[in-house]
Motif scaffolding. Structure first.
Motif, PDB file in Angstrom:
ATOM      1  N   ILE A   1       0.833  -1.203   0.000  1.00 60.88           N
ATOM      2  CA  ILE A   1       0.000   0.000   0.000  1.00 60.88           C
ATOM      3  C   ILE A   1       0.869   1.255   0.000  1.00 60.88           C
ATOM      4  CG2 ILE A   1      -1.890   1.228   1.147  1.00 60.88           C
ATOM      5  CD1 ILE A   1      -2.658  -1.559  -0.063  1.00 60.88           C
ATOM      6  N   ILE A   2       1.993   1.216   0.708  1.00 56.05           N
ATOM      7  CA  ILE A   2       2.963   2.315   0.620  1.00 56.05           C
ATOM      8  C   ILE A   2       3.406   2.464  -0.831  1.00 56.05           C
ATOM      9  CG2 ILE A   2       5.295   3.068   1.254  1.00 56.05           C
ATOM     10  CD1 ILE A   2       4.846   1.683   3.987  1.00 56.05           C
ATOM     11  N   SER A   3       3.690   1.340  -1.474  1.00 60.45           N
ATOM     12  CA  SER A   3       4.113   1.352  -2.886  1.00 60.45           C
ATOM     13  C   SER A   3       3.059   1.992  -3.778  1.00 60.45           C
ATOM     14  CB  SER A   3       4.402  -0.069  -3.367  1.00 60.45           C
ATOM     15  OG  SER A   3       5.463  -0.639  -2.636  1.00 60.45           O
ATOM     16  N   LEU A   4       1.784   1.706  -3.510  1.00 56.01           N
ATOM     17  CA  LEU A   4       0.717   2.313  -4.308  1.00 56.01           C
ATOM     18  C   LEU A   4       0.698   3.834  -4.138  1.00 56.01           C
ATOM     19  CD1 LEU A   4      -2.238  -0.213  -3.909  1.00 56.01           C
ATOM     20  CD2 LEU A   4      -0.922   0.288  -5.989  1.00 56.01           C
ATOM     21  N   GLY A   5       0.973   4.310  -2.939  1.00 56.76           N
ATOM     22  CA  GLY A   5       1.063   5.749  -2.729  1.00 56.76           C
ATOM     23  C   GLY A   5       2.195   6.364  -3.541  1.00 56.76           C
ATOM     24  N   VAL A   6       3.347   5.693  -3.553  1.00 52.96           N
ATOM     25  CA  VAL A   6       4.487   6.179  -4.336  1.00 52.96           C
ATOM     26  C   VAL A   6       4.131   6.181  -5.814  1.00 52.96           C
ATOM     27  CG1 VAL A   6       6.888   5.740  -4.996  1.00 52.96           C
ATOM     28  CG2 VAL A   6       6.175   5.389  -2.614  1.00 52.96           C
ATOM     29  N   ILE A   7       3.548   5.093  -6.292  1.00 57.78           N
ATOM     30  CA  ILE A   7       3.170   4.980  -7.703  1.00 57.78           C
ATOM     31  C   ILE A   7       2.178   6.083  -8.071  1.00 57.78           C
ATOM     32  CG2 ILE A   7       1.899   3.556  -9.371  1.00 57.78           C
ATOM     33  CD1 ILE A   7       3.198   1.095  -7.893  1.00 57.78           C
ATOM     34  N   CYS A   8       1.189   6.291  -7.233  1.00 61.69           N
ATOM     35  CA  CYS A   8       0.174   7.320  -7.484  1.00 61.69           C
ATOM     36  C   CYS A   8       0.824   8.689  -7.652  1.00 61.69           C
ATOM     37  CB  CYS A   8      -0.851   7.331  -6.357  1.00 61.69           C
ATOM     38  SG  CYS A   8      -2.245   8.434  -6.656  1.00 61.69           S
TER      39      CYS A   8
ATOM     40  N   GLY B   1     -11.424  -3.306   9.326  1.00 66.06           N
ATOM     41  CA  GLY B   1     -10.669  -3.073  10.546  1.00 66.06           C
ATOM     42  C   GLY B   1      -9.248  -2.593  10.297  1.00 66.06           C
ATOM     43  N   THR B   2      -8.789  -2.613   9.021  1.00 59.14           N
ATOM     44  CA  THR B   2      -7.426  -2.164   8.710  1.00 59.14           C
ATOM     45  C   THR B   2      -7.433  -0.879   7.882  1.00 59.14           C
ATOM     46  OG1 THR B   2      -7.229  -3.425   6.637  1.00 59.14           O
ATOM     47  CG2 THR B   2      -6.619  -4.561   8.695  1.00 59.14           C
ATOM     48  N   GLU B   3      -8.578  -0.254   7.761  1.00 59.10           N
ATOM     49  CA  GLU B   3      -8.695   0.937   6.908  1.00 59.10           C
ATOM     50  C   GLU B   3      -7.766   2.065   7.358  1.00 59.10           C
ATOM     51  OE1 GLU B   3     -12.662  -1.240   6.734  1.00 59.10           O
ATOM     52  OE2 GLU B   3     -11.347  -0.584   8.370  1.00 59.10           O
ATOM     53  N   GLU B   4      -7.706   2.309   8.662  1.00 55.26           N
ATOM     54  CA  GLU B   4      -6.874   3.404   9.170  1.00 55.26           C
ATOM     55  C   GLU B   4      -5.395   3.140   8.885  1.00 55.26           C
ATOM     56  OE1 GLU B   4      -5.791   5.494  13.418  1.00 55.26           O
ATOM     57  OE2 GLU B   4      -7.789   4.614  13.202  1.00 55.26           O
ATOM     58  N   LEU B   5      -4.938   1.928   9.161  1.00 52.70           N
ATOM     59  CA  LEU B   5      -3.545   1.551   8.901  1.00 52.70           C
ATOM     60  C   LEU B   5      -3.213   1.696   7.416  1.00 52.70           C
ATOM     61  CD1 LEU B   5      -0.811   0.234   9.719  1.00 52.70           C
ATOM     62  CD2 LEU B   5      -1.921  -1.975   9.321  1.00 52.70           C
ATOM     63  N   ASN B   6      -4.097   1.213   6.552  1.00 52.30           N
ATOM     64  CA  ASN B   6      -3.834   1.267   5.114  1.00 52.30           C
ATOM     65  C   ASN B   6      -3.912   2.692   4.569  1.00 52.30           C
ATOM     66  OD1 ASN B   6      -3.340  -1.511   3.878  1.00 52.30           O
ATOM     67  ND2 ASN B   6      -4.968  -1.887   5.351  1.00 52.30           N
ATOM     68  N   THR B   7      -4.788   3.515   5.124  1.00 44.68           N
ATOM     69  CA  THR B   7      -4.836   4.927   4.735  1.00 44.68           C
ATOM     70  C   THR B   7      -3.518   5.601   5.089  1.00 44.68           C
ATOM     71  OG1 THR B   7      -7.237   5.072   4.974  1.00 44.68           O
ATOM     72  CG2 THR B   7      -6.013   7.142   5.124  1.00 44.68           C
ATOM     73  N   LYS B   8      -3.026   5.332   6.278  1.00 45.91           N
ATOM     74  CA  LYS B   8      -1.747   5.908   6.716  1.00 45.91           C
ATOM     75  C   LYS B   8      -0.608   5.429   5.808  1.00 45.91           C
ATOM     76  CE  LYS B   8       0.896   6.733  10.915  1.00 45.91           C
ATOM     77  NZ  LYS B   8       1.031   6.464  12.343  1.00 45.91           N
ATOM     78  N   ALA B   9      -0.603   4.140   5.456  1.00 46.58           N
ATOM     79  CA  ALA B   9       0.434   3.591   4.575  1.00 46.58           C
ATOM     80  C   ALA B   9       0.395   4.268   3.208  1.00 46.58           C
ATOM     81  CB  ALA B   9       0.246   2.083   4.428  1.00 46.58           C
ATOM     82  N   PHE B  10      -0.802   4.416   2.650  1.00 44.49           N
ATOM     83  CA  PHE B  10      -0.960   5.051   1.339  1.00 44.49           C
ATOM     84  C   PHE B  10      -0.453   6.492   1.377  1.00 44.49           C
ATOM     85  CE2 PHE B  10      -3.518   7.382  -1.806  1.00 44.49           C
ATOM     86  CZ  PHE B  10      -3.173   6.681  -2.952  1.00 44.49           C
ATOM     87  N   GLU B  11      -0.859   7.223   2.400  1.00 42.81           N
ATOM     88  CA  GLU B  11      -0.448   8.619   2.515  1.00 42.81           C
ATOM     89  C   GLU B  11       1.052   8.761   2.760  1.00 42.81           C
ATOM     90  OE1 GLU B  11      -3.260  10.074   5.414  1.00 42.81           O
ATOM     91  OE2 GLU B  11      -4.851  10.200   3.891  1.00 42.81           O
ATOM     92  N   LEU B  12       1.649   7.817   3.491  1.00 42.56           N
ATOM     93  CA  LEU B  12       3.108   7.811   3.662  1.00 42.56           C
ATOM     94  C   LEU B  12       3.808   7.637   2.312  1.00 42.56           C
ATOM     95  CD1 LEU B  12       3.882   5.747   6.893  1.00 42.56           C
ATOM     96  CD2 LEU B  12       4.798   7.985   6.309  1.00 42.56           C
ATOM     97  N   GLY B  13       3.291   6.735   1.481  1.00 40.36           N
ATOM     98  CA  GLY B  13       3.862   6.527   0.154  1.00 40.36           C
ATOM     99  C   GLY B  13       3.775   7.770  -0.716  1.00 40.36           C
ATOM    100  N   LEU B  14       2.616   8.434  -0.694  1.00 39.86           N
ATOM    101  CA  LEU B  14       2.453   9.688  -1.448  1.00 39.86           C
ATOM    102  C   LEU B  14       3.483  10.722  -0.986  1.00 39.86           C
ATOM    103  CD1 LEU B  14      -1.414  10.290  -1.577  1.00 39.86           C
ATOM    104  CD2 LEU B  14       0.112  10.068  -3.542  1.00 39.86           C
TER     105      LEU B  14
END
Length: 181
Positions: free
Chosen positions: A131-138, A160-173
């Protein structure tokens, strides 16, 4: 853009197949493009070779496989060694910081980022490296918004993992924006 090819590569267990599916769904949500997603992985459930491919085009896609990616994500040295030769001369390479990316043509845009370390140390879950990778790719693509890709992420991750994955995505961005400066 006529045809844009993306290859996500690494090892089984890194969630690259899911990342490819999410990426394809995000582009579909954005609208205006046809998308094909394919995948392949070794016989080992964890640790074997794994790749997901996404082909994006405003017109009909007649051949669903990636031959010369415009963007290549590599999370293992083995994947880098195997696939970097296919990357277009003016393509984008996103590689984990541990990967040796010596001797690349100067025309390739390279992002060596602490994807795996960030997932492990900052978020405490290696599983969100995809998910971090998807943020970087985006952050590298101008034909998909972060809102649509985040929507696709949240539609696919376990409840139940939405918050963690949102944080991961935003970290990648954020990681990609800082690296681009």
């Amino acid at each position: 853009m006529n045809r844009y090819e993306i290859r996500l590569s690494g090892a089984g267990g890194q969630g690259l197949i899911l990342a490819g599916i999410i990426l394809a769904e995000g582009v579909i949500l954005e609208g205006g493009y046809n998308v094909v997603q394919t995948q392949s992985y070794g016989p080992e459930a964890r640790g074997g070779a794994s790749k997901a491919e996404v082909v994006i085009s405003p017109s009909i896609i007649y051949f669903p496989k990636v031959t010369n990616p415009d963007l290549l994500l590599t999370l293992t040295q083995k994947a880098y060694d195997k696939y970097v030769k296919d990357l277009k001369p003016n393509g984008i390479l996103i590689a984990d910081e541990e990967i040796d990316t010596e001797d690349l043509p100067s025309t390739i845009e390279v992002y060596r980022l602490p994807i795996l370390r960030t997932a492990r140390e900052e978020l405490g879950k290696s599983l969100v490296a995809n998910i971090i990778s998807l943020g970087v790719i985006c952050g590298c693509l101008d034909f998909i918004s972060s809102e649509k890709l985040k929507e696709a992420v949240l539609a696919r991750v376990p409840k139940g993992t939405e918050e963690l994955n949102t944080k991961a995505f935003e970290l990648g961005l954020r990681m990609q924006k800082e690296a681009k400066k």
